[in-house]
Scaffold this motif. Structure first.
Motif, mmCIF file in Angstrom:
data_model
loop_
_atom_site.group_PDB
_atom_site.id
_atom_site.type_symbol
_atom_site.label_atom_id
_atom_site.label_comp_id
_atom_site.label_asym_id
_atom_site.label_seq_id
_atom_site.Cartn_x
_atom_site.Cartn_y
_atom_site.Cartn_z
ATOM 1 N N THR A 1 29.530 66.811 24.387
ATOM 2 C CA THR A 1 30.153 66.010 25.439
ATOM 3 C C THR A 1 30.258 64.575 24.934
ATOM 4 O OG1 THR A 1 29.237 67.448 27.138
ATOM 5 C CG2 THR A 1 29.972 65.282 27.856
ATOM 6 N N GLY B 1 31.833 76.904 20.617
ATOM 7 C CA GLY B 1 31.349 75.736 21.313
ATOM 8 C C GLY B 1 32.366 75.247 22.301
ATOM 9 N N ASP B 2 32.200 74.000 22.651
ATOM 10 C CA ASP B 2 33.025 73.434 23.697
ATOM 11 C C ASP B 2 33.005 71.923 23.485
ATOM 12 O OD1 ASP B 2 34.544 73.292 25.967
ATOM 13 O OD2 ASP B 2 32.948 73.788 27.357
ATOM 14 N N THR B 3 34.112 71.273 23.773
ATOM 15 C CA THR B 3 34.158 69.818 23.693
ATOM 16 C C THR B 3 34.611 69.304 25.049
ATOM 17 O OG1 THR B 3 34.987 70.148 21.467
ATOM 18 C CG2 THR B 3 34.922 67.911 22.273
ATOM 19 N N THR C 1 25.325 73.418 30.255
ATOM 20 C CA THR C 1 25.976 74.245 29.248
ATOM 21 C C THR C 1 25.401 75.644 29.347
ATOM 22 O OG1 THR C 1 26.392 72.412 27.736
ATOM 23 C CG2 THR C 1 26.318 74.613 26.781
ATOM 24 N N THR D 1 24.535 70.290 23.554
ATOM 25 C CA THR D 1 23.654 71.449 23.662
ATOM 26 C C THR D 1 23.963 72.376 22.509
ATOM 27 O OG1 THR D 1 23.462 71.311 26.060
ATOM 28 C CG2 THR D 1 23.025 73.447 25.051
ATOM 29 N N ALA E 1 27.973 72.654 21.990
ATOM 30 C CA ALA E 1 28.706 72.114 23.140
ATOM 31 C C ALA E 1 28.506 70.609 23.112
ATOM 32 C CB ALA E 1 28.180 72.713 24.434
ATOM 33 N N THR F 1 30.304 79.852 24.904
ATOM 34 C CA THR F 1 29.594 78.673 25.407
ATOM 35 C C THR F 1 30.561 77.789 26.183
ATOM 36 O OG1 THR F 1 28.113 78.676 23.516
ATOM 37 C CG2 THR F 1 28.306 76.620 24.724
ATOM 38 N N ASP F 2 30.169 77.369 27.357
ATOM 39 C CA ASP F 2 30.983 76.430 28.129
ATOM 40 C C ASP F 2 30.105 75.366 28.757
ATOM 41 O OD1 ASP F 2 33.949 76.862 28.418
ATOM 42 O OD2 ASP F 2 33.243 78.909 28.710
ATOM 43 N N THR F 3 30.628 74.145 28.758
ATOM 44 C CA THR F 3 29.938 73.029 29.394
ATOM 45 C C THR F 3 30.686 72.634 30.657
ATOM 46 O OG1 THR F 3 29.197 72.192 27.273
ATOM 47 C CG2 THR F 3 29.220 70.627 29.094
ATOM 48 N N PHE G 1 41.083 65.481 27.016
ATOM 49 C CA PHE G 1 41.200 64.259 26.240
ATOM 50 C C PHE G 1 42.627 63.726 26.177
ATOM 51 C CE2 PHE G 1 37.074 65.593 24.739
ATOM 52 C CZ PHE G 1 36.410 64.389 24.756
ATOM 53 N N ALA H 1 21.373 75.440 29.849
ATOM 54 C CA ALA H 1 20.863 74.101 29.556
ATOM 55 C C ALA H 1 21.339 73.194 30.678
ATOM 56 C CB ALA H 1 21.382 73.624 28.208
#
Lengths: 324, 324
Positions: free
Chosen positions: B91, B121-123, A131, B131, B89, A46-48, A322, A89
């Motif tokens: 954000t 997942g992803d942050t 996403t 998502t 995911a 999964t990537d956003t 971050f 998404a």
């Protein structure tokens, strides 16, 4: 022009150009229903991508679709997996039909190329972001993990890392490249990176570990070293640079971009001495440049850089959303 | 306090409280690697929640985690599937450690309850949204689809739809409920809806179609009617209302919320006459109220409403993010 969410989804994304036999139910129910081939393991990533962070706000929607898919395909490539299904998404500030048409045309063209099917997703209103969830298969027990590198293994990268960062610098007017073809090449490496799917598959029986270069070589190879609990010696003189990079970027800047630029989506992998011959045969057919840049080592911690045989200190880090 | 993205993910989300045997590799590689049990079909759903649209910006992060998971679990419930894995995911505008601790504690508590595992997942940094990708199994050929309703089938809903909309109205100070317990009940139906997982599983052999109520009964039952190519007669007098709703909300408003309020995450399903007895046995054990509200019909198009045996015209629509 405003139109309902459901008709929006239906119009742009509910087109089945590829209809995979393993998709029992695709878009249009509460869940997609899917059948996994026997003796295959499911690989999921999964990537956003957020506007202004992962892509420039004015990016061409066709490029954006390519890039978003490539980012996710690259994760499958790094496991040696075959792509199968995508969920998308999409969060949009408003309904811009020209944008949606260009984005979805490009997405479906790519999906068709990779024999993938869009199996579901969601469309919501909000600041532009997306996403993607990507699903693929790898034969049981043959996935390329980060944790398998062993002392003595040789470290390789595909392609020419750093090009993507140089392309971004051109797009942001931080770098001027007066040769139009070179400028186009570098920008394309940023906007339409090539996920190394076939390379990943070819490495299944040969590599002991693999990762894709999303945050830069230092950061990503660092993950292999951490997971495999070993160190590495990197020969900076061996790092491969594209002709365009060599012509237009000072060596020190090129090195910095290659090591910590990020978003190259090349593969970094380790291969034991015994498999080096087989590697040449397996990857040689793919017309894919790959370069040995160092060796996994038991007698150092972390990454040690050498130039002309002498140790060099570098403190560049990979890209980190971050970090301050 | 700022800290690196990777340590952020590691600290809050890389905790394996449940370790499912079907998860070969969870968080920490390019993809998760997963094995599907034999004779099971994979069910996948994806939902995005955006701050200010799908939840109030000042929502308690523990409630938000419950709600986000429930929204996705509800899609599995509507297919009759068993929950298995989650991707998240997330954000975030900034690193708020107290927020992250409360959110992740609540999420892992729920995952543990449902015997689920977070597999990736992803942050990313950006306006607050998330998502979720949810993955579950259903025995081959037994998934509840939207398309199976047949004329003569009875239409049911679980629980008391409309409560969530009433709860939201209280939270937004559009509704005053002077009884603290009733107010708490209605708000909880909005903030912590219960996905009807066990009901969905019990319906596998009994229902001909099912959907979860995310956009309101009119919109969601409408999807069943479209997919099944039939119409329905709905008896407004049969619609079930909670005691709290009856005590504090005018009947006309309660009806509107029940039909088009959305976010109830109850199930709407159809059952043939022949299975009504078995339904009572199967669902009777679950201590889950369910109500017959009408019947699928071949001789009407769309949804026809009746009150005291007489036809009633309603033009309320379900919630639609992009509709003006």
């Amino acid at each position: 022009m405003a139109c309902g969410e459901f008709s929006l989804i239906a119009r742009y994304f509910d087109r089945v150009r590829s209809s995979r036999l393993d998709v029992e139910t695709g878009i249009g129910d509460d869940c997609a229903l899917l059948n996994i081939p026997e003796k295959q393991t499911l690989a999921i990533s999964t990537d956003t991508l957020v506007s202004g962070i992962h892509f420039l706000p004015d990016i061409d929607p066709a490029d954006l679709a390519c890039k978003a898919l490539a980012v996710n395909l690259s994760d499958l490539a790094a496991m040696g997996a075959d792509p199968a299904w995508l969920t998308l998404a999409l969060t949009l500030p408003s309904v811009d039909e020209a944008w949606l048409a260009a984005f979805s045309d490009s997405l479906f063209e790519q999906l068709s190329y990779y024999n993938m099917q869009l199996i579901g997703g969601d469309t919501t209103r909000g600041p532009l972001s997306m996403t993607l969830g990507i699903h693929g298969f790898v034969p049981q027990g043959r996935a390329l993990k980060r944790s398998g590198a062993k002392p003595g293994d040789w470290i390789y990268v595909t392609g020419t890392p750093g090009d993507s960062a140089a392309g971004l610098a051109i797009l942001q007017h931080r770098l001027t490249v007066d040769d139009a073809e070179d400028a186009r090449y570098l920008q394309k490496r940023h906007l339409r990176p090539t996920p190394r799917i076939l390379t990943g598959q070819a490495l299944r029986n040969l590599a002991t570990s693999a990762i894709d270069l999303s945050d830069g070589l230092i950061s990503d190879l660092g993950h292999i070293l951490t997971a495999s609990r070993c160190g590495a010696r990197i020969d900076l003189d061996a790092l491969p640079f594209s002709a365009a990079m060599q012509r237009h970027v000072a060596p020190e800047q090129a090195l910095r971009w290659a090591l910590s630029g990020g978003e190259d989506y090349e593969l970094c992998f380790t291969v034991p001495e015994l498999n080096r011959g087989a590697l040449e045969v397996a990857i040689g057919n793919l017309n894919m440049p790959y370069t040995c840049i160092g060796q996994i080592s038991a007698d150092v911690e972390g990454m040690h850089f050498q130039r002309e045989g002498k140790a060099v200190m570098l403190d560049w880090k990979g890209y980190d959303h971050f970090a301050q």
